[in-house]
Design an enzyme around this catalytic site. Structure first.
Site, PDB file in Angstrom:
ATOM      1  N   THR A 192      -4.023   5.429 -21.958  1.00 26.99           N
ATOM      2  CA  THR A 192      -3.928   4.091 -21.384  1.00 26.99           C
ATOM      3  C   THR A 192      -2.538   3.585 -21.745  1.00 26.99           C
ATOM      4  O   THR A 192      -1.885   4.107 -22.651  1.00 26.99           O
ATOM      5  CB  THR A 192      -4.973   3.136 -21.979  1.00 26.99           C
ATOM      6  OG1 THR A 192      -4.856   3.184 -23.407  1.00 26.99           O
ATOM      7  CG2 THR A 192      -6.385   3.506 -21.585  1.00 26.99           C
TER       8      THR A 192
ATOM      9  N   TYR B 200       0.853  -1.200   0.000  1.00 33.02           N
ATOM     10  CA  TYR B 200       0.000   0.000   0.000  1.00 33.02           C
ATOM     11  C   TYR B 200       0.879   1.236   0.000  1.00 33.02           C
ATOM     12  O   TYR B 200       1.847   1.315   0.764  1.00 33.02           O
ATOM     13  CB  TYR B 200      -0.890   0.029   1.251  1.00 33.02           C
ATOM     14  CG  TYR B 200      -2.354  -0.131   0.891  1.00 33.02           C
ATOM     15  CD1 TYR B 200      -2.996   0.864   0.156  1.00 33.02           C
ATOM     16  CD2 TYR B 200      -3.072  -1.249   1.254  1.00 33.02           C
ATOM     17  CE1 TYR B 200      -4.330   0.720  -0.199  1.00 33.02           C
ATOM     18  CE2 TYR B 200      -4.405  -1.401   0.895  1.00 33.02           C
ATOM     19  CZ  TYR B 200      -5.024  -0.407   0.169  1.00 33.02           C
ATOM     20  OH  TYR B 200      -6.333  -0.538  -0.191  1.00 33.02           O
TER      21      TYR B 200
ATOM     22  N   ARG C 253      -2.265  -3.008 -18.119  1.00 36.30           N
ATOM     23  CA  ARG C 253      -3.581  -2.361 -18.141  1.00 36.30           C
ATOM     24  C   ARG C 253      -3.582  -1.263 -17.072  1.00 36.30           C
ATOM     25  O   ARG C 253      -3.747  -1.532 -15.887  1.00 36.30           O
ATOM     26  CB  ARG C 253      -4.641  -3.429 -17.849  1.00 36.30           C
ATOM     27  CG  ARG C 253      -6.034  -3.089 -18.233  1.00 36.30           C
ATOM     28  CD  ARG C 253      -6.875  -4.338 -18.258  1.00 36.30           C
ATOM     29  NE  ARG C 253      -6.684  -5.066 -19.498  1.00 36.30           N
ATOM     30  CZ  ARG C 253      -7.248  -4.720 -20.664  1.00 36.30           C
ATOM     31  NH1 ARG C 253      -8.051  -3.683 -20.751  1.00 36.30           N
ATOM     32  NH2 ARG C 253      -7.009  -5.435 -21.748  1.00 36.30           N
TER      33      ARG C 253
ATOM     34  N   GLU D 278      -0.537   4.825  -0.592  1.00 38.32           N
ATOM     35  CA  GLU D 278      -1.355   6.013  -0.890  1.00 38.32           C
ATOM     36  C   GLU D 278      -0.523   7.280  -0.784  1.00 38.32           C
ATOM     37  O   GLU D 278       0.301   7.422   0.121  1.00 38.32           O
ATOM     38  CB  GLU D 278      -2.538   6.084   0.082  1.00 38.32           C
ATOM     39  CG  GLU D 278      -3.617   5.076  -0.276  1.00 38.32           C
ATOM     40  CD  GLU D 278      -4.741   5.034   0.745  1.00 38.32           C
ATOM     41  OE1 GLU D 278      -4.561   5.585   1.844  1.00 38.32           O
ATOM     42  OE2 GLU D 278      -5.785   4.457   0.435  1.00 38.32           O
TER      43      GLU D 278
ATOM     44  N   ASP E  12      -6.686  12.863 -25.301  1.00 41.25           N
ATOM     45  CA  ASP E  12      -6.691  11.481 -24.823  1.00 41.25           C
ATOM     46  C   ASP E  12      -6.090  10.639 -25.942  1.00 41.25           C
ATOM     47  O   ASP E  12      -6.766  10.278 -26.905  1.00 41.25           O
ATOM     48  CB  ASP E  12      -8.140  11.064 -24.518  1.00 41.25           C
ATOM     49  CG  ASP E  12      -8.248   9.581 -24.166  1.00 41.25           C
ATOM     50  OD1 ASP E  12      -7.230   8.876 -24.221  1.00 41.25           O
ATOM     51  OD2 ASP E  12      -9.366   9.147 -23.838  1.00 41.25           O
TER      52      ASP E  12
HETATM   53  C1  LIG Z   1      -9.623   6.897 -26.201  1.00 32.85           C
HETATM   54  C2  LIG Z   1      -9.872   6.043 -25.001  1.00 32.85           C
HETATM   55  N1  LIG Z   1      -9.846   6.603 -23.800  1.00 32.85           N
HETATM   56  C3  LIG Z   1     -10.069   5.887 -22.675  1.00 32.85           C
HETATM   57  C4  LIG Z   1     -10.328   4.540 -22.737  1.00 32.85           C
HETATM   58  C5  LIG Z   1     -10.669   3.809 -21.472  1.00 32.85           C
HETATM   59  O1  LIG Z   1      -9.705   2.940 -21.088  1.00 32.85           O
HETATM   60  P1  LIG Z   1     -10.032   1.737 -20.075  1.00 32.85           P
HETATM   61  O2  LIG Z   1     -10.780   0.725 -20.838  1.00 32.85           O
HETATM   62  O3  LIG Z   1      -8.654   1.325 -19.653  1.00 32.85           O
HETATM   63  O4  LIG Z   1     -10.825   2.311 -18.943  1.00 32.85           O
HETATM   64  C6  LIG Z   1     -10.338   3.900 -23.973  1.00 32.85           C
HETATM   65  C7  LIG Z   1     -10.585   2.444 -24.044  1.00 32.85           C
HETATM   66  O5  LIG Z   1     -10.771   1.838 -25.021  1.00 32.85           O
HETATM   67  C8  LIG Z   1     -10.125   4.677 -25.142  1.00 32.85           C
HETATM   68  O6  LIG Z   1     -10.184   4.119 -26.349  1.00 32.85           O
END
Ligand SMILES: Cc1ncc(COP(=O)(O)O)c(C=O)c1O
Length: 467
Positions: free
Chosen positions: A240, A59, A249, A61, A214
């Site tokens: 990710t 742990y 993951r 945090e 993202d």
């Molecule tokens: C552009 C994008 N953002 C966020 C995510 C979310 O990721 P997770 O499935 O790890 O929560 C995905 C998942 O496919 C994604 O394609």
């Protein structure tokens, strides 16, 4: 040794054969099939070793040097190493960028960004899910707020042009002027072209909005430097780590530091993202970080700095382009007419096949992909396309000539689906029933699946040999 300690040290195949058999079945499925889900990949043995290491037990945090628990001296070093490699990989100056490597996955990472930057019911704009965006970019329908990101924040989507399949930046600019979002999201889950981050930046600036990119799907391609990077124009970038980046993951959030702008009085306005984002991740949304995953990210980032990784990413794109060409030669329509990245969106309307049928028949012949809406689709529940990606196949070593074979399998599968539809009529339940009960079709599917299995097995999987 007591029997308790003995059982704690048993291998899973001895201690829980029932579960282990299922793990082995999944391994076999992965080995025998062609994995074409664009968001998936096969991670490396070192990443799997990190995931199953003792780091899992701890742990921690808080952040390095500011933990709520003792015993974190090595955990601190691992997290700092991971942060350092993350900035290095994306060629970022630590004076200008920081990173949080604790998000459990992409969805919590994105929620943390909005929680940090946007007040409750503040406004966000993202690419609509049916147009290639992600659920966490504020997805809702006319009747239901589906994602928490549309429940706790007010979201307005922007769209692709239904004719070209390309993002309609002019419409986004117009809507943003009216909606005045606090944050605009540049990111995709199903879009085969590079994003125009400069244009996104201009639209964000016109409205005093943050630009949040993202890059989950393309972070491996960005790391390898083979597609434009969002960092030059963004305030915040999330990713990710398990898609094209090929790590565990998990997820990361990068945030800008230093001067954001200069106000009318000539004073420097500095970014205040670091604390807000760190606190939104913990204690805002998460508890203890998954230290085994953070170590996995660190080692994946190291791999991503190598020439081999760049070659891999180039091959991912070459394979996607070969896949696209091959399918077009077979007469299929590809949304946007091509691909710059790792995925291809096939519009099956002119082929007279629905996305659900295509996904089902391909699954039956051991090709995993997903049905997907295409621009102009009337119903998100009955989409007309399939999304196909090459990252996982490329990890297994497939090259262009192998992709030609994959195209042949897909084409034969799709033709078979047309033949089944002729017998079953339009309903999906009838289609599935005929596929299951009609001997002639059963034989054809089995034959094709055997060929796919035999082909697929010739390409190794990284990781542990048996599990
Ligand atoms: C552009 C994008 N953002 C966020 C995510 C979310 O990721 P997770 O499935 O790890 O929560 C995905 C998942 O496919 C994604 O394609």
């Amino acid at each position: 040794m007591s029997s308790d300690v003995l059982s704690l040290n048993q291998n899973v195949w001895d201690s829980d054969p029932e579960l282990f058999e299922l793990i082995q079945k999944e391994k076999k499925r992965q080995l025998h099939g062609l994995e074409m889900i664009a968001s998936e990949n096969f991670t490396s043995l070192p990443v799997l070793q990190c995931l199953s290491s003792c780091l899992h037990n701890k742990y921690s945090e808080g952040l390095p040097g500011q933990r709520y628990y003792g015993g974190n001296e090595f955990i601190d070093e691992i997290e700092l190493l991971c942060q350092k490699r993350a900035l290095e990989l994306y060629r970022l100056d630590p004076a200008e960028w920081g990173v949080n490597v604790q998000p459990y996955s992409g969805s919590p990472a994105n929620l943390a960004v909005y929680t940090a930057i946007v007040e409750p019911h503040g406004r966000i704009m993202g690419l609509d899910l049916p147009d290639g965006g992600h659920l966490t970019h504020g997805f809702m329908t006319a009747t239901k707020k589906i994602s928490a990101t549309s429940i706790f924040f007010e979201s307005m989507p922007y769209k692709v042009d239904p004719n070209t399949g390309l993002i309609n930046y002019d419409n986004l600019a117009q809507s943003a002027k009216l909606f005045k979002p606090k944050l605009i999201i540049a990111g995709i889950s199903c879009y085969s072209r590079c994003l125009d981050y400069k244009r996104f930046r201009e639209i964000a600036d016109e409205n005093g909005a943050y630009l949040f990119s993202d890059m989950a799907h393309v972070s491996g391609l960005v790391a390898a430097g083979i597609i434009p990077s969002p960092f030059e124009y963004s305030d915040i970038v999330s990713t990710t780590t398990h898609k094209t980046l090929r790590g565990p993951r998990a997820a990361m959030i990068f945030f800008r530091k230093g001067v954001r702008s200069v106000n009318k009085a000539g004073e420097k306005v500095v970014y205040d993202l670091e604390n807000k984002i760190n606190q939104a991740v913990f204690p805002g949304l998460q508890g203890g970080p998954h230290n085994n995953a953070i170590a996995g990210i660190a080692t994946a980032l190291r791999q991503a700095m190598t020439p081999e990784f760049r070659n891999y990413q180039e091959q991912v794109v070459s394979n996607a382009q070969r896949l696209c060409d091959g399918l077009q030669k077979c007469g299929y329509k590809v949304v946007t007419g091509g691909t710059d990245v790792h995925l291809v969106l096939v519009d099956l309307r002119s082929a007279g096949i629905t996305g659900a049928r295509a996904e089902k028949i391909l699954e039956d012949i051991s090709i995993a992909c997903n049905k997907n809406t295409v621009p102009g689709d009337k119903s998100a529940l009955n989409p007309s396309g399939i999304r196909l990606g090459t990252p996982a196949l490329t990890t297994r070593g497939l090259k262009e000539q192998d992709i030609d074979k994959v195209v042949e399998f897909i084409h034969r599968g799709l033709q078979l689906s047309k033949m089944v539809t002729k017998v079953s009529g339009p309903k999906l339940v009838d289609f599935k029933r005929v596929l299951k009960e009609d001997d002639t079709f059963l034989q054809k599917v089995n034959q094709l699946r055997k060929e796919v299995d035999a082909f697929s097995q010739t390409f190794p999987l990284p990781g542990y040999p048996d599990y």
